[in-house]
Scaffold this motif. Structure first.
Motif: not given
Length: 864
Positions: A498-500, A525-528, A552-553, A581-585
């Motif tokens: 997830t991109f937080w 673009c399909g990113h969470r 939808g976010i 869990p984040p991929r990036t915050v």
């Protein structure tokens, strides 16, 4: 153990250590088929998350035709409902209903197991028996094992003991284990501990593993362990924090060999120590928790002409005690020069065991120097309590070559003493909070030391007690350590998906619009993507938040900052990030205090901050001036150390952002490009326009002044201002309308259809301060309008003077007025500038380009 099936239920994704604790216990029992959802069939062992077997080595499977079996909690948990049931029925129970909640039970069928978990009745007459191999312990708090090499008198040992006592008050249950025997006297007030000194070095990890399983330990917190012991303990598979109690010169010799698999997290006692760790052992994340002390009794300073100086130090080369006599001699000389003839005396509170040759040699060198300079000195040898020694002193001194963050310094300040010490390790961080501490250079001459010391002897500064306990108390140390240990227990082996993003709110504004556009585009673009908001009310969504939800976010909205404090708000957001869990915050125009607390709690995640313009640095500077209690921040670089990347929105800001000490990436705003609207037919009235919230920072008064100056040379014209009144700016808005009453100005209020508004203009004028990469001018350029803008922030990268519009100096209404007049004289020039502006936005400021650049930041694909 083959054939045994276990089902862990009631797991909490925000407290993953509970299920991890149970899994560890079951695996120690030989059970490897472990489910966190209903298995397909029975028999099955059902265990509540957070529960562990008290004797996993006793476990053995029951035959399939065995009755339901249950375990009991420890005997000291006398008020547990399972003990009440046992007392009423013994170990063989026929009553199938009214049973206590499930903790650890064996069921021959999946049906009865499911019924128990769902708190439904099981068939009447079902027999339940006590099976000692299922006896259990449980708890919902994090459980930490504090491990220290010994409990002798020393700063690091005292920290380990204090954390053992104080962490439970912050939700972390603790057990203290000691690996070796002391060389000096033991701490008098040491808490209960488990003595592992009998174990040989190669046996220590095995002994600790037994403690981990018996006590349901979730994390290890190591103090003073060698690299060999640290590496051996890391093989137990638990998240492991290692305390850094000194700068690198004071580390065990073999610590340079540690790698990321040997320790999960360093917890440094000062920013200076943390910074050395980042340089020398960059693979291992590090966070700072300042040391803390309990308050000492402040005593009045002794009367008389004589001065007593005290140093609290166990004789070691790093303390450089042999330099003190020359310093006292220089102090004596300086006092005499100022007409003070009182005697000087030095007291050193510490211990020097004869078995420690370095300590004995340090004292011998000290005696030689004392005789050379004629200095009286006393070494307590540990026979006098430190508070007693401090109570008879006039100042505390230290010539130490390196320190972590000295408890002795803090205790001296707590006792009301002025403190004069070398600026090494964490001492500047104490001095930044406590003016009663004076710093000298590490290689200062005795005369330079004396020049700093004599003024505080003759005119003692105000006590630093209150400053000490605001920032360096034991309780604050424990609270910050507890937060880090919880985050350590939540660590995932791999980053999340997830991109937080974290922002204040999604109300009207350029920064909010850019964030909303970016998140929607990433989602498309399909990113969470997910967003946490700091200043919105859960039940009152802003239009921007409603737009994200409609796309939808998912948006997480804790109680707003102000209703709860920054720490509680950060903890709620961190818990949500643990569950997802984040991929990036990424912080996007967020409150500085909240950003630091969240970033500090994310040592295992990639953290990005984006500056919306000069306001970012202004708010950071204000926050640093306020010096938040106990947070280890003294300068911008201290915030930068919890970031991975800083993003700015225009190139001129990159140099300023470099002060944070992290890589800087320039990512301008981008806007969706629609068709250029058809311009309104040429008419007798020329229309200027702007879009801006009515707020003092937008400097609309300057625009009105320029318009008034230009009116005599303008054709028939009108100025249209589109924008609602910002909350709190009502009086300012009324004043502006009064000032413009005699001008052809139309106040349109909040305008949603910006393209139509642009289509009705001939020239767009933007004036605001501060500004980063303003969307208002980008949208005007994209609509084919010539733009006049003040040269603030990133405006010069959008409005190229003479090519896409006119750029004028800020705060000069006469220059703005001249540009407005110039653009009325040639429709062809306005058309040329407008066409160039559209192309400029297409090439550099499209939403697609911004999204592409942000993806490089978020996925760590940044050009070097």
């Amino acid at each position: 153990m083959s054939g045994v099936r276990a089902w862990i239920f009631d797991g909490d994704p925000r407290r993953p250590w509970l299920a991890a604790r149970t899994i560890r216990s079951l695996r120690a029992a030989g059970i490897h088929e472990i489910h966190t959802a209903p298995p397909e069939e029975g028999p099955v062992l059902i265990v509540r998350a957070g529960t562990w077997l008290t004797h996993p080595e006793w476990f053995m499977p029951l035959p399939e035709n065995a009755p339901v079996a249950f375990g009991l909690p420890p005997f000291d948990a006398k008020d547990h409902p399972w003990h009440d049931l046992q007392a009423a029925h013994g170990g063989d129970i026929q009553a199938a209903n009214g049973l206590p909640p499930v903790m650890c039970e064996w069921h021959p069928t999946l049906a009865t197991a499911t019924a128990r978990i769902e708190e439904r009745d099981i068939p009447p007459g079902t027999r339940l028996v006590h099976f000692p191999a299922l006896d259990f312990a449980s708890g919902n708090s994090l459980r930490a094992l504090e491990i220290v090499t010994s409990l002798q008198h020393g700063g690091a040992e005292k920290i380990a003991a204090d954390l053992t006592r104080h962490l439970p008050g912050h939700g972390v249950d603790t057990i203290l284990a000691v690996l070796g025997t002391p060389l000096r006297r033991m701490l008098e007030d040491a808490p209960p501990f488990i003595d592992l000194s009998h174990a040989r070095r190669h046996e220590r990890a095995g002994e600790v593993k037994k403690l981990v399983l018996a006590h349901g330990i979730d994390v290890l917190h190591l103090h003073l362990t060698s690299a060999e012991d640290t590496r051996a303990l890391s093989t137990l598979g638990l998240p492991t924090a290692v305390a850094l109690h000194n700068t690198a010169r004071g580390w065990p010799e073999d610590w340079h060999t540690l790698r990321k698999e040997d320790a999960s997290l360093f917890i440094a006692c000062s920013n200076a120590v943390a910074q050395e760790s980042r340089y020398r052992l960059p693979e291992i994340p590090v966070r700072t928790v300042w040391n803390g002390i309990e308050p000492l009794q402040e005593s009045p300073r002794p009367d008389g002409e004589a001065f007593t100086l005290v140093a609290v130090a166990n004789p070691r080369p790093q303390k450089r005690l042999d330099r003190l006599p020359a310093m006292l001699a220089a102090t004596r000389t300086e006092l005499k020069r100022r007409g003070h003839s009182g005697a000087l005396r030095l007291v050193i509170a510490g211990e020097a065991p004869e078995s420690h040759p370095n300590a004995v040699a340090c004292l011998e060198d000290l005696e030689i120097q004392a005789q050379l300079h004629g200095i009286r000195w006393e070494f307590t040898g540990g026979t006098r309590p430190v508070p007693e020694v401090l109570a008879e002193a006039h100042a505390f001194v230290s010539y130490s070559a390196h320190e972590g963050l000295s408890l002795a310094h803090l205790e001296a300040l707590s006792a009301g003493l002025p403190v004069v010490v070398t600026a090494v390790g964490g001492t500047p961080e104490i001095a930044a909070r406590c003016p009663a501490m004076k710093l000298i250079a590490p290689e200062a001459t005795p005369e330079e030391f004396a020049a700093a010391l004599v003024p505080v002897l003759l005119d003692p500064p105000a006590s630093g007690r209150d400053r000490v306990f605001r920032d360096f108390s034991t309780d604050r140390m424990a609270a910050r350590t507890a937060r880090l240990l919880r985050q350590l227990a939540c660590r995932r082996e791999k980053p999340g998906e997830t991109f937080w993003f974290v922002a204040n709110n999604l109300s009207v504004g350029g920064a909010q619009s850019s964030l909303r556009r970016l998140m929607v585009e990433l989602h498309r673009c399909g990113h969470r993507v997910r967003l946490a908001l700091l200043q919105e009310y859960p039940d009152h969504p802003t239009p921007g938040r409603e737009a994200l939800v409609a796309a939808g976010i998912d948006v997480f909205v804790p109680p707003p900052f102000g209703q709860i404090d920054a720490i509680d708000s950060a903890d709620l957001i961190l818990a949500e990030m643990t569950a997802d869990p984040p991929r990036t915050v990424t912080f996007w125009n967020a409150i500085t205090a909240s950003k630091f607390l969240i970033a500090e709690g994310l040592p295992f995640a990639r953290v990005v901050d984006v500056s919306p313009g000069e306001m970012f640095f202004d708010s950071l500077d204000r926050w640093l001036l306020q010096r938040p209690a106990s947070l280890p921040v003294c300068e911008p670089a201290d915030y930068g150390r919890v970031l991975d990347v800083m993003v700015v929105k225009y190139h001129a800001e990159a140099e300023r952002a470099a002060a944070l000490g992290v890589p800087v990436k320039v990512v301008p705003n981008g806007i969706p490009l629609h068709e250029v609207p058809a311009r309104r037919p040429a008419g007798p009235v020329l229309v200027f326009g702007t879009t801006a919230r009515i707020s003092p920072q937008k400097r609309l008064g300057d625009l009105l002044d320029a318009f008034r100056d230009a009116i005599p040379e303008l054709p028939t014209c009108v100025l249209k201002i589109a924008g609602g009144i910002e909350t709190g700016s009502e009086e300012h808005a009324a004043e502006l309308k009064t000032r413009s009453a005699d001008l052809p100005v139309e106040w349109l209020g909040d305008v949603r259809d910006i393209p139509t508004f642009h289509a009705g203009l001939d020239v767009f004028v933007m004036i605001s301060n501060p500004a980063g990469c303003p969307n208002a001018s980008l949208e005007a350029l994209a609509s084919g309008l010539p733009v006049i803008a003040t040269d603030i922030g990133g405006a010069s990268e959008q409005v190229i003077d003479g090519q896409t519009g006119r750029l004028v100096p800020p705060y000069e209404p006469e220059a703005l007025a001249k540009a407005m007049v110039d653009l009325t004289r040639s429709p062809e020039e306005r058309a040329r500038l407008g066409a160039n502006g559209r192309r400029h936005v297409e090439e550099h400021f499209s939403l697609e380009r911004m999204t592409e650049n942000w993806l490089k930041v978020l996925t760590h694909h940044i050009e070097s």
